[in-house]
Design a protein around this motif. Structure first.
Motif, PDB file in Angstrom:
ATOM      1  N   VAL A   8       1.103  -1.489   0.099  1.00 36.14           N
ATOM      2  CA  VAL A   8       0.241  -0.115  -0.047  1.00 36.14           C
ATOM      3  C   VAL A   8       0.369   1.062  -0.196  1.00 36.14           C
ATOM      4  O   VAL A   8       1.497   1.332   0.457  1.00 36.14           O
ATOM      5  CB  VAL A   8      -1.169  -0.697   1.005  1.00 36.14           C
ATOM      6  CG1 VAL A   8      -2.038   0.971   0.871  1.00 36.14           C
ATOM      7  CG2 VAL A   8      -1.552  -1.593   1.305  1.00 36.14           C
ATOM      8  N   ARG A  31      -0.930  -4.343  -5.314  1.00 30.98           N
ATOM      9  CA  ARG A  31      -0.519  -3.264  -5.207  1.00 30.98           C
ATOM     10  C   ARG A  31      -1.968  -2.226  -4.815  1.00 30.98           C
ATOM     11  O   ARG A  31      -2.318  -2.678  -6.051  1.00 30.98           O
ATOM     12  CB  ARG A  31       0.594  -2.558  -6.604  1.00 30.98           C
ATOM     13  CG  ARG A  31       1.644  -3.559  -6.346  1.00 30.98           C
ATOM     14  CD  ARG A  31       2.521  -2.913  -7.150  1.00 30.98           C
ATOM     15  NE  ARG A  31       2.580  -1.427  -7.918  1.00 30.98           N
ATOM     16  CZ  ARG A  31       3.947  -1.084  -8.587  1.00 30.98           C
ATOM     17  NH1 ARG A  31       4.562  -1.696  -9.253  1.00 30.98           N
ATOM     18  NH2 ARG A  31       3.803   0.089  -8.320  1.00 30.98           N
ATOM     19  N   CYS A  32      -1.747  -2.046  -4.308  1.00 28.99           N
ATOM     20  CA  CYS A  32      -2.650  -0.564  -4.181  1.00 28.99           C
ATOM     21  C   CYS A  32      -2.627   1.319  -3.769  1.00 28.99           C
ATOM     22  O   CYS A  32      -0.954   0.856  -2.955  1.00 28.99           O
ATOM     23  CB  CYS A  32      -4.191  -0.930  -3.659  1.00 28.99           C
ATOM     24  SG  CYS A  32      -4.197  -1.611  -1.680  1.00 28.99           S
ATOM     25  N   GLU A  33      -2.872   1.825  -4.056  1.00 30.95           N
ATOM     26  CA  GLU A  33      -2.168   3.222  -3.143  1.00 30.95           C
ATOM     27  C   GLU A  33      -3.728   4.086  -2.310  1.00 30.95           C
ATOM     28  O   GLU A  33      -2.767   4.551  -2.098  1.00 30.95           O
ATOM     29  CB  GLU A  33      -2.088   4.259  -4.962  1.00 30.95           C
ATOM     30  CG  GLU A  33      -1.882   3.041  -5.844  1.00 30.95           C
ATOM     31  CD  GLU A  33      -1.502   4.873  -7.428  1.00 30.95           C
ATOM     32  OE1 GLU A  33      -2.147   5.799  -7.261  1.00 30.95           O
ATOM     33  OE2 GLU A  33      -0.399   4.075  -7.947  1.00 30.95           O
ATOM     34  N   GLU A  37      -8.935   1.864   0.171  1.00 25.85           N
ATOM     35  CA  GLU A  37      -9.168   0.321  -1.366  1.00 25.85           C
ATOM     36  C   GLU A  37      -8.238  -0.668  -0.133  1.00 25.85           C
ATOM     37  O   GLU A  37      -8.802  -1.489  -0.326  1.00 25.85           O
ATOM     38  CB  GLU A  37      -8.603   0.446  -2.321  1.00 25.85           C
ATOM     39  CG  GLU A  37      -8.489  -0.243  -3.579  1.00 25.85           C
ATOM     40  CD  GLU A  37      -6.605   0.470  -4.594  1.00 25.85           C
ATOM     41  OE1 GLU A  37      -6.063   1.730  -4.286  1.00 25.85           O
ATOM     42  OE2 GLU A  37      -6.413  -0.764  -5.084  1.00 25.85           O
ATOM     43  N   ALA A  38      -7.299  -0.297  -0.143  1.00 27.37           N
ATOM     44  CA  ALA A  38      -6.184  -1.626   0.540  1.00 27.37           C
ATOM     45  C   ALA A  38      -7.443  -2.587   1.837  1.00 27.37           C
ATOM     46  O   ALA A  38      -7.429  -3.722   1.858  1.00 27.37           O
ATOM     47  CB  ALA A  38      -4.962  -1.078   1.570  1.00 27.37           C
ATOM     48  N   ARG A  41      -9.656  -4.652   0.546  1.00 27.11           N
ATOM     49  CA  ARG A  41      -9.158  -5.669  -0.294  1.00 27.11           C
ATOM     50  C   ARG A  41      -8.814  -6.708   1.059  1.00 27.11           C
ATOM     51  O   ARG A  41      -8.565  -7.761   0.874  1.00 27.11           O
ATOM     52  CB  ARG A  41      -7.836  -5.254  -1.521  1.00 27.11           C
ATOM     53  CG  ARG A  41      -7.436  -4.629  -2.635  1.00 27.11           C
ATOM     54  CD  ARG A  41      -6.924  -4.577  -3.635  1.00 27.11           C
ATOM     55  NE  ARG A  41      -6.902  -6.017  -3.710  1.00 27.11           N
ATOM     56  CZ  ARG A  41      -5.339  -6.058  -4.909  1.00 27.11           C
ATOM     57  NH1 ARG A  41      -4.836  -5.129  -5.413  1.00 27.11           N
ATOM     58  NH2 ARG A  41      -5.461  -7.262  -4.974  1.00 27.11           N
TER      59      ARG A  41
END
Ligand code: CA
Length: 225
Positions: A8, A31-33, A37-38, A41
């Motif tokens: 992240v 991956r996430c930004e 969102e993290a 998931r």
């Protein structure tokens, strides 16, 4: 060691280097930004570990961690940019497992990831009495879950026996592999070290004697169950 790891991080250049380093070592990075969102998931998918930047654009990494801890015990390694963030991680009970400070070496980060995962695996595995485990990085051997306090030659001797369980090594073979280039020589050297090694194994588990003596031949290690 492998498995999915969630990165992240909103700076793509940093995420790229972490991604690459993890992939090289056999992990599967995702991956996430954004923090939101993290969290989504992490609720839906299974990861082995999270690498979490403290400075994200929606939620801070600390807030992500706080929310994550309400439903998951997944290990977290923080990425921090400032020393005051380190103070919070170290000083407060944020619930992270480790951190690296930017700029960091991706190799160091992956090494830390490995250490954490190994620690968790060890906690999860039931300890079988009589099991010998080699910790190559830590230069240590554990017997029945207990680290042994070995001299350099005892360590090498046991490591070689562990490399080929049930194989009988002659004293000459052991001399050659363990004492390569050393001044000491002679069959007595091997016997003396086997004796002290056995005493150390017995101190952990008196009922087990994993080193077998083969008269006129040499020594072998019994295979752990
Ligand atoms: Ca950032």
């Amino acid at each position: 060691m492998s498995g999915p790891i969630l990165i992240v991080e909103d700076e793509s250049a940093i995420a790229d280097t972490i991604d690459y380093a993890l992939r090289t070592e056999g992990f599967t990075p995702h991956r996430c930004e954004l923090g939101g969102e993290a969290l989504e998931r992490l609720r839906r998918e299974t990861f082995r570990l999270v690498i979490l930047d403290v400075g994200l654009s929606d939620l801070s990494g600390f807030e992500v961690c706080r929310r994550l801890r309400t439903f998951s015990e997944i290990p977290i390694v923080f990425l921090t940019a400032r020393s005051e963030e380190v103070d919070r991680i170290v000083g407060l009970e944020i619930g992270g497992d480790d951190y690296v400070t930017k700029p960091f070496s991706p190799r160091e980060l992956v090494a830390r990831v490995r250490v954490i995962l190994r620690r968790i695996e060890r906690r999860e595995e039931p300890i079988v009495p009589g099991t010998l485990e080699l910790d190559e990085d830590g230069h240590r051997i554990r017997f029945s879950g207990q680290p042994l306090d070995l001299t350099r030659y005892e360590f090498l001797l046991l490591k070689i026996l562990m490399g080929s369980p049930e194989r009988v090594f002659t004293r000459a073979q052991l001399m050659e592999q363990v004492w390569a280039g050393a001044e000491e020589s002679g069959d007595r050297t091997v016997d003396t070290h086997v004796k002290t090694l056995r005493a150390k194994l017995r101190a952990v588990n008196p009922e087990l004697d994993p080193i077998l003596t083969h008269r006129g031949l040499g020594y072998s290690l019994t295979r752990a169950r």
